[in-house]
Design an enzyme around this catalytic site. Structure first.
Site, PDB file in Angstrom:
ATOM      1  N   LYS A  65      -5.263  59.771  49.443  1.00 16.95           N
ATOM      2  CA  LYS A  65      -6.460  58.917  49.340  1.00 16.95           C
ATOM      3  C   LYS A  65      -7.186  59.298  48.051  1.00 16.95           C
ATOM      4  O   LYS A  65      -7.415  60.482  47.794  1.00 16.95           O
ATOM      5  CB  LYS A  65      -7.359  59.178  50.563  1.00 16.95           C
ATOM      6  CG  LYS A  65      -8.669  58.413  50.562  1.00 16.95           C
ATOM      7  CD  LYS A  65      -9.437  58.634  51.846  1.00 16.95           C
ATOM      8  CE  LYS A  65     -10.322  59.848  51.803  1.00 16.95           C
ATOM      9  NZ  LYS A  65     -11.514  59.782  50.958  1.00 16.95           N
ATOM     10  N   LYS A  96     -14.941  52.327  50.068  1.00 18.85           N
ATOM     11  CA  LYS A  96     -15.948  51.958  51.085  1.00 18.85           C
ATOM     12  C   LYS A  96     -16.677  50.683  50.665  1.00 18.85           C
ATOM     13  O   LYS A  96     -17.902  50.636  50.503  1.00 18.85           O
ATOM     14  CB  LYS A  96     -16.936  53.085  51.332  1.00 18.85           C
ATOM     15  CG  LYS A  96     -16.247  54.294  51.929  1.00 18.85           C
ATOM     16  CD  LYS A  96     -17.126  55.168  52.746  1.00 18.85           C
ATOM     17  CE  LYS A  96     -16.344  56.350  53.273  1.00 18.85           C
ATOM     18  NZ  LYS A  96     -15.757  57.200  52.216  1.00 18.85           N
ATOM     19  N   VAL A  97     -15.874  49.655  50.489  1.00 22.83           N
ATOM     20  CA  VAL A  97     -16.384  48.369  50.010  1.00 22.83           C
ATOM     21  C   VAL A  97     -17.452  47.857  50.974  1.00 22.83           C
ATOM     22  O   VAL A  97     -17.269  47.904  52.199  1.00 22.83           O
ATOM     23  CB  VAL A  97     -15.209  47.359  49.917  1.00 22.83           C
ATOM     24  CG1 VAL A  97     -15.693  45.995  49.446  1.00 22.83           C
ATOM     25  CG2 VAL A  97     -14.117  47.919  49.017  1.00 22.83           C
ATOM     26  N   ILE A 100     -20.933  41.420  49.343  1.00 24.14           N
ATOM     27  CA  ILE A 100     -20.753  40.068  49.883  1.00 24.14           C
ATOM     28  C   ILE A 100     -19.300  39.641  49.676  1.00 24.14           C
ATOM     29  O   ILE A 100     -18.560  40.271  48.909  1.00 24.14           O
ATOM     30  CB  ILE A 100     -21.708  39.059  49.223  1.00 24.14           C
ATOM     31  CG1 ILE A 100     -21.448  39.014  47.701  1.00 24.14           C
ATOM     32  CG2 ILE A 100     -23.159  39.399  49.514  1.00 24.14           C
ATOM     33  CD1 ILE A 100     -22.021  37.790  47.016  1.00 24.14           C
ATOM     34  N   PRO A 205     -11.322  61.611  58.906  1.00 23.16           N
ATOM     35  CA  PRO A 205     -11.735  62.648  57.958  1.00 23.16           C
ATOM     36  C   PRO A 205     -12.628  63.661  58.670  1.00 23.16           C
ATOM     37  O   PRO A 205     -13.098  63.405  59.786  1.00 23.16           O
ATOM     38  CB  PRO A 205     -12.538  61.877  56.914  1.00 23.16           C
ATOM     39  CG  PRO A 205     -12.958  60.621  57.575  1.00 23.16           C
ATOM     40  CD  PRO A 205     -12.101  60.378  58.770  1.00 23.16           C
ATOM     41  N   ALA A 209     -12.835  71.543  55.973  1.00 26.08           N
ATOM     42  CA  ALA A 209     -14.119  71.896  55.351  1.00 26.08           C
ATOM     43  C   ALA A 209     -15.336  71.464  56.174  1.00 26.08           C
ATOM     44  O   ALA A 209     -16.349  72.155  56.208  1.00 26.08           O
ATOM     45  CB  ALA A 209     -14.201  71.285  53.957  1.00 26.08           C
ATOM     46  N   GLY A 211     -15.417  71.147  59.398  1.00 24.86           N
ATOM     47  CA  GLY A 211     -15.437  71.817  60.705  1.00 24.86           C
ATOM     48  C   GLY A 211     -14.474  71.295  61.747  1.00 24.86           C
ATOM     49  O   GLY A 211     -14.281  71.933  62.769  1.00 24.86           O
ATOM     50  N   GLY A 212     -13.882  70.118  61.531  1.00 25.56           N
ATOM     51  CA  GLY A 212     -12.907  69.593  62.509  1.00 25.56           C
ATOM     52  C   GLY A 212     -11.676  70.495  62.560  1.00 25.56           C
ATOM     53  O   GLY A 212     -11.227  70.999  61.543  1.00 25.56           O
ATOM     54  N   ARG A 229     -10.823  69.121  50.740  1.00 26.62           N
ATOM     55  CA  ARG A 229     -11.074  70.455  50.173  1.00 26.62           C
ATOM     56  C   ARG A 229     -10.180  71.546  50.719  1.00 26.62           C
ATOM     57  O   ARG A 229      -9.749  72.432  49.967  1.00 26.62           O
ATOM     58  CB  ARG A 229     -12.548  70.843  50.390  1.00 26.62           C
ATOM     59  CG  ARG A 229     -13.481  70.091  49.479  1.00 26.62           C
ATOM     60  CD  ARG A 229     -14.908  70.189  49.952  1.00 26.62           C
ATOM     61  NE  ARG A 229     -15.175  69.308  51.071  1.00 26.62           N
ATOM     62  CZ  ARG A 229     -16.341  69.205  51.695  1.00 26.62           C
ATOM     63  NH1 ARG A 229     -17.357  69.970  51.315  1.00 26.62           N
ATOM     64  NH2 ARG A 229     -16.526  68.365  52.691  1.00 26.62           N
TER      65      ARG A 229
END
Ligand code: BMP
Length: 461
Positions: A65, A96-97, A100, A205, A209, A211-212, A229
């Protein structure tokens, strides 16, 4: 309807997932190493660095990505350059479109013609503005469109998370390729999976980094974990990617599919019948009370196929109740210990248990296993009558500083156990109630109406 949008992207992604045995999408967010006023030469070096990291992690990632800062710093051509280095790697544009329809269409055209296989779009912009991107994705031959329906950071709880169900349902309505869900909150991933069904992808995501825990979002229902990261900042990105690949790939293989409409009563009646664990007659219980029926779930481990089926049902039930949160499982010896062990293995949650009495030697402990004060424990047993053994177990655990909120059993004999637990702030979580089981056993001809009535009279007393 499913997967109309993004068929080419999905095919590429699924092929690489299997060939690399990885469910990692690497977020190659390295633009922060460049100052905004850096000269062109440094921007070219950044592209080389990106290609180098991409090359070193490629054996262990399903896709890469690229984010907005990296493309701003280097130019959209970076997509082609990475594709030249690693042929066939799916590239996702994380732009992150959120504009309009007309503007979104232009963003999508530039993105796809630059070589990206999928683009990330905010869901909150609504039907028409998303549709503009979907139309371009189709024009470019099955590119992917991933909608952000929830996010991983703390602020997500403020606005986007409360709307996650509506946004997820919009994702299904528009038949997008997949959605973004928070890898930091696996219980929300499970909810999103229940809203979008089995066919759309979930990308999470927040692993590493933020915490997941690697693999936990996938175990909760996601398909991929997006990791940035913790890979590109690692001493050896290759080694880090390899470790994350193993954890994520394994997690999907162990995942219990959340099936909608599971009839727990029907399934458990069948298991009880197959193993002859339900008996009608006259039985003196531990409490001294004489009961007209007996459920011997200690028999279950002697029937591995039935036992495995019951474990699947327990996992499906827990997956459908993400509000039940726990760090550890405490099985009540003896019957609850075998059920607790199975759940602990499948959920990868540590197991502890409470002895009937402390050993007279060694550490003389009542609670066996590793735990930290403050951990939340799910108490697991086969069934509940009046709740006595659950109360004793919860008390010992609480005296050790553990938090106990829920008691999970297969069958509630409906003899006051739930009310007893409630008095000390414990919630009974039962897969089935005896009265429902009895009705089903009668329907199936495994109990006569008279036998069923005797059981009902006994419960009512
Ligand atoms: P990291 O593993 O370094 O935290 O990176 C996570 C990546 O996923 C970043 O590119 C971030 O912008 C993105 N992301 C996120 O962390 N949370 C979200 O909810 C949505 C994202 O796209």
């Amino acid at each position: 309807m499913s997967g109309e949008f993004g068929a080419a992207f999905r095919k590429l992604l699924e092929q690489r997932t299997e060939s690399q045995r990885s469910r990692v999408i690497h977020a190659l967010d390295i633009a922060n190493t460049l100052s905004p006023d850096a000269p062109q030469a440094q921007r070219e070096t950044l592209v080389e660095q990106a290609c180098q990291i991409a090359r070193s992690v490629a054996p262990h990632v399903a896709a890469i990505k690229l984010n907005y800062p990296l493309v701003l710093a280097t130019g959209v051509e970076i997509a082609h350059k990475i594709k030249q280095v690693i042929s066939g790697i799916p590239l996702i544009a994380d732009f992150k479109v959120a504009d309009i329809d007309n503007t979104n269409a232009w963003i999508a055209r530039h993105t796809f013609s630059a070589g990206f296989d999928a683009v990330i779009v905010h869901a909150f912009i609504g039907r028409d503005a998303i549709q503009a991107v979907l139309d371009e994705a189709r024009n470019y031959g099955g590119r992917g469109v991933i909608l952000v329906v929830d996010m991983s950071h703390p602020g997500a709880l403020q606005f986007i998370h409360p709307q996650a169900e509506k946004l997820s349902r919009l994702a299904v309505e528009l038949d997008v390729t997949g959605v973004i869900a928070p890898g930091t909150r696996p219980e929300h991933v499970t909810q999103i999976r229940s809203w979008i069904g089995p066919n759309h992808l979930i990308l999470t995501p927040g692993v590493g980094a933020q915490g997941g825990k690697p693999g936990s979002a996938i175990a909760a229902g996601a398909d991929y974990e997006i990791i940035g990261r913790s890979i590109y900042q690692a001493k050896s990105p290759t080694k880090a990617a390899k470790e994350f690949a193993a954890a994520t790939y394994k997690a999907k293989a162990h995942r219990t599919p959340v099936r909608e409409g599971v009839d727990f009563v029907d399934e458990i009646s069948q298991i009880l019948y197959d193993t002859q664990a339900f008996k009608f007659g006259s039985f003196t219980l531990g409490s001294g009370i004489v009961s007209p029926f007996y459920i011997d779930l200690r028999l279950l481990p002697s029937y591995p196929a039935s036992f495995a089926r019951l474990t699947d049902l327990q996992l499906q039930w827990l997956a459908a109740h993400p509000e039940i949160k726990f760090d550890r499982i405490a099985g009540i010896p003896t019957a609850g210990l075998s059920f607790g062990t199975m759940l602990s293995q499948r959920l990868e949650k540590p197991l502890i248990y409470v002895r009937k009495k402390a050993k007279g030697y060694g550490r003389k402990r009542l609670v066996e296993g590793k735990f930290e004060s403050g951990d939340t424990v799910l108490v697991v047993d086969d069934l509940i009558t009046d709740g006595g053994s659950k109360l004793e177990t919860a008390k010992v655990l609480r005296d050790e500083g553990l938090k106990v909120k829920d008691v999970f059993v297969v069958v509630d004999r409906e003899q006051g156990g739930g009310a007893q637990l409630a008095e000390v702030d414990l919630q009974l979580r039962a897969l089935v109630k005896i009265s429902d089981l009895v009705n089903t056993l009668v329907q199936r001809g495994h109990l006569t109406k008279q036998q069923a009535q005797r059981i009902r009279d006994y419960i009512n007393r």
